[in-house]
Scaffold this motif. Structure first.
Motif, PDB file in Angstrom:
ATOM      1  N   ARG A 150      35.199  24.608  77.906  1.00 34.85           N
ATOM      2  CA  ARG A 150      34.150  23.714  77.412  1.00 34.85           C
ATOM      3  C   ARG A 150      33.695  24.127  76.012  1.00 34.85           C
ATOM      4  O   ARG A 150      33.413  23.287  75.158  1.00 34.85           O
ATOM      5  CB  ARG A 150      32.941  23.748  78.353  1.00 34.85           C
ATOM      6  CG  ARG A 150      33.119  22.967  79.633  1.00 34.85           C
ATOM      7  CD  ARG A 150      31.758  22.730  80.271  1.00 34.85           C
ATOM      8  NE  ARG A 150      31.888  22.137  81.587  1.00 34.85           N
ATOM      9  CZ  ARG A 150      32.195  20.868  81.797  1.00 34.85           C
ATOM     10  NH1 ARG A 150      32.401  20.062  80.779  1.00 34.85           N
ATOM     11  NH2 ARG A 150      32.290  20.401  83.034  1.00 34.85           N
ATOM     12  N   ALA A 151      33.613  25.425  75.794  1.00 42.36           N
ATOM     13  CA  ALA A 151      33.164  25.929  74.497  1.00 42.36           C
ATOM     14  C   ALA A 151      34.226  25.775  73.417  1.00 42.36           C
ATOM     15  O   ALA A 151      33.924  25.924  72.226  1.00 42.36           O
ATOM     16  CB  ALA A 151      32.772  27.408  74.627  1.00 42.36           C
ATOM     17  N   ASN A 152      35.476  25.491  73.819  1.00 38.23           N
ATOM     18  CA  ASN A 152      36.581  25.326  72.863  1.00 38.23           C
ATOM     19  C   ASN A 152      37.300  24.012  73.161  1.00 38.23           C
ATOM     20  O   ASN A 152      38.377  24.002  73.757  1.00 38.23           O
ATOM     21  CB  ASN A 152      37.556  26.500  72.991  1.00 38.23           C
ATOM     22  CG  ASN A 152      36.943  27.823  72.594  1.00 38.23           C
ATOM     23  OD1 ASN A 152      36.964  28.213  71.439  1.00 38.23           O
ATOM     24  ND2 ASN A 152      36.375  28.524  73.582  1.00 38.23           N
ATOM     25  N   PRO A 153      36.701  22.888  72.770  1.00 36.14           N
ATOM     26  CA  PRO A 153      37.267  21.581  73.152  1.00 36.14           C
ATOM     27  C   PRO A 153      38.658  21.311  72.593  1.00 36.14           C
ATOM     28  O   PRO A 153      39.353  20.423  73.084  1.00 36.14           O
ATOM     29  CB  PRO A 153      36.244  20.575  72.612  1.00 36.14           C
ATOM     30  CG  PRO A 153      35.494  21.325  71.546  1.00 36.14           C
ATOM     31  CD  PRO A 153      35.456  22.747  71.991  1.00 36.14           C
ATOM     32  N   ARG A 154      39.071  22.070  71.578  1.00 33.80           N
ATOM     33  CA  ARG A 154      40.429  21.893  71.043  1.00 33.80           C
ATOM     34  C   ARG A 154      41.455  22.766  71.759  1.00 33.80           C
ATOM     35  O   ARG A 154      42.639  22.721  71.439  1.00 33.80           O
ATOM     36  CB  ARG A 154      40.450  22.194  69.540  1.00 33.80           C
ATOM     37  CG  ARG A 154      39.768  21.140  68.681  1.00 33.80           C
ATOM     38  CD  ARG A 154      40.065  21.347  67.204  1.00 33.80           C
ATOM     39  NE  ARG A 154      39.465  22.569  66.695  1.00 33.80           N
ATOM     40  CZ  ARG A 154      38.246  22.648  66.178  1.00 33.80           C
ATOM     41  NH1 ARG A 154      37.495  21.571  66.114  1.00 33.80           N
ATOM     42  NH2 ARG A 154      37.773  23.786  65.727  1.00 33.80           N
TER      43      ARG A 154
END
Length: 457
Positions: A119-123
């Motif tokens: 979630r904290a790194n959507p990429r």
């Protein structure tokens, strides 16, 4: 990353997490492995759990009987690592996918923390973590697998490092379910599932790293990263030769640094040597050359020479390396590559980490019209999949920082500034999607006004 990546869809509020467990003669350990999954603090109705007994000859299948009400238990004749993973993974349909071996143990909170990391790194196409290493009795051998095996964090864009060696531990991976088609089934040329996952997924998104232990990994004699003999190391590397060839032959300029491509070529050649130290013959599928291979190699050789003529030495190197993966015995291309590396090696540092879309700006144009850069950083932010590359013909790094540092001091946009070397203007124009202001030689690029990043979607 390359510019053809598409945005990954947002995760549901409570994503369905699919887990598979493969077990082969794990009678002593499999109940502990299964219990560690069922004990995770994740809603049971949002957890799909598939367990596959890969033709065990001990009591593994009997040990799984008590869990049939909470998991799907399958069995098959023994098919080995690839066959087991392909069968088990084929059953999964979750938003996120992760796995456990029948002799490993998850730590409490693994699922929740890995979901939070994605979630904290959507990429990110996948997240990977550290592991503890335990023995047959469960006693701690090494508190950190990565430290003990001397495996560095490959960063958010690991493809360059992956050309040298596998830097992702499969027991600590959770991946996006929407990308399952990229990794399943594992192809015949991939000997290890985690190496294949890391390479295939890193072409579709970033890698997130969770710097903590999420799994207790049980050490076996066959482990290649810890305690392996030189002969075992050679044998395992030799098993990777076909995968390494496929990784190299698909390379494109801008995807990895030129230096990493050369390192990858050397690693591939090293993998062609067997554990006994003998070079395999060209009857080996990993080095056999077909007529199509020679044609592809010729195309890449021509592209390499064209790139060098345009001032893009880095692109020339990557094309040549890919051509030598197509035709490993092309002596002329090999000699040409050696000449290019010798002449331009000092100017082939690591490529910058560019996002999915690249906007090119000329340093002289920005200096003449400061409102261009001011408008850009006011409307483009870190969450946008954009990199602004400021190129200054004849500019030094110090001059670039002095001229644009104040305007960028409080900006959160992704910006790269570079002088003439190592990036030729032609190479930058070829990789860019738009231009901020006038860019000499970049007439083919659409103009980018300071508007929301969606304009480049």
């Amino acid at each position: 990353m390359t510019g053809d990546m598409t945005a990954l869809p947002p995760l549901p509020e409570v994503p369905l997490v699919s887990v598979y467990c493969t077990a082969y003669n794990h009678e002593r350990f499999v109940a502990e492995a299964v219990e560690s999954v069922l004990a995770q603090d994740w809603p049971a109705d949002r957890l799909q759990f598939v367990i596959l007994d890969d033709g065990s000859t001990d009591g593994t299948l009997a040990a799984l009987e008590p869990y049939r009400d909470r998991a799907t238990v399958l069995t098959q004749e023994n098919r080995g690592l690839r066959g087991a993973v392909n069968r088990a993974m084929g059953e999964l349909h979750g938003d996120l996918i992760t796995s456990i071996s029948g002799d490993d143990v998850w730590v409490p909170g693994r699922v929740r923390r890995m979901v939070e990391a994605l979630r904290a790194n959507p990429r990110a196409a996948f997240v990977h973590s550290d592991l503890e290493v335990i023995d047959d009795r469960g006693a701690l051998l090494y508190p950190s697998f990565r430290t003990s095996a001397e495996i560095p964090d490959p960063g958010p864009r690991p493809r360059g490092m992956l050309l040298k060696h596998n830097a992702v531990c499969g027991a600590g991976v959770m991946q996006r379910g929407c990308l399952k088609h990229l990794v399943h089934p594992i192809p015949d040329h991939a000997p290890w599932e985690d190496y294949w996952w890391a390479w295939a997924l890193s072409g579709a998104g970033e890698a997130a790293y969770l710097p903590e232990v999420t799994c207790r990994y049980r050490l076996h004699d066959s482990n290649i990263s810890l305690g392996a003999t030189p002969e075992q190391v050679h044998a395992h590397r030799h098993a990777e030769r076909h995968l390494r060839r496929e990784m190299l032959r698909g390379l494109r300029p801008g995807e990895v640094a030129a230096a990493d491509a050369v390192t990858g070529l050397r690693a591939f050649r090293g993998a062609l040597v067997s554990g006994a130290g003998a070079l395999r013959s060209t009857d080996d599928p990993a080095v056999a050359v077909t007529a199509d291979d020679r044609a592809h190699a010729a195309e890449r050789a021509a592209a390499a020479r064209a790139a060098l003529a345009a001032g893009d030495a880095a692109g020339a190197v990557v094309h040549a390396v890919a051509g030598l993966a197509d035709d490993p015995v092309d002596g002329l291309l090999d000699a040409w590559l050696e000449e290019v590396v010798a002449a331009h090696g000092a100017h082939l540092p690591a490529e910058p980490e560019l996002r999915g879309r690249v906007v090119l700006a000329d340093a002289d144009a920005l200096a003449a019209d400061p409102a261009l850069l001011g408008g850009y950083v006011a409307t483009v932010h870190d969450g946008d999949d954009l990199t602004l590359v400021i190129h200054g013909r004849g500019w030094t790094d110090g001059r670039l920082v002095e001229a644009f540092g104040p305007a960028l001091e409080h900006a959160d946009a992704d910006v790269l500034a570079t002088g003439d070397e190592p990036h030729g203007r032609a190479a930058l124009v070829a990789r860019a999607h738009a231009a901020l202001g006038p860019v000499p030689g970049g007439e083919a690029l659409p103009a980018f006004a300071p508007v929301p990043a969606a304009a480049l979607a």
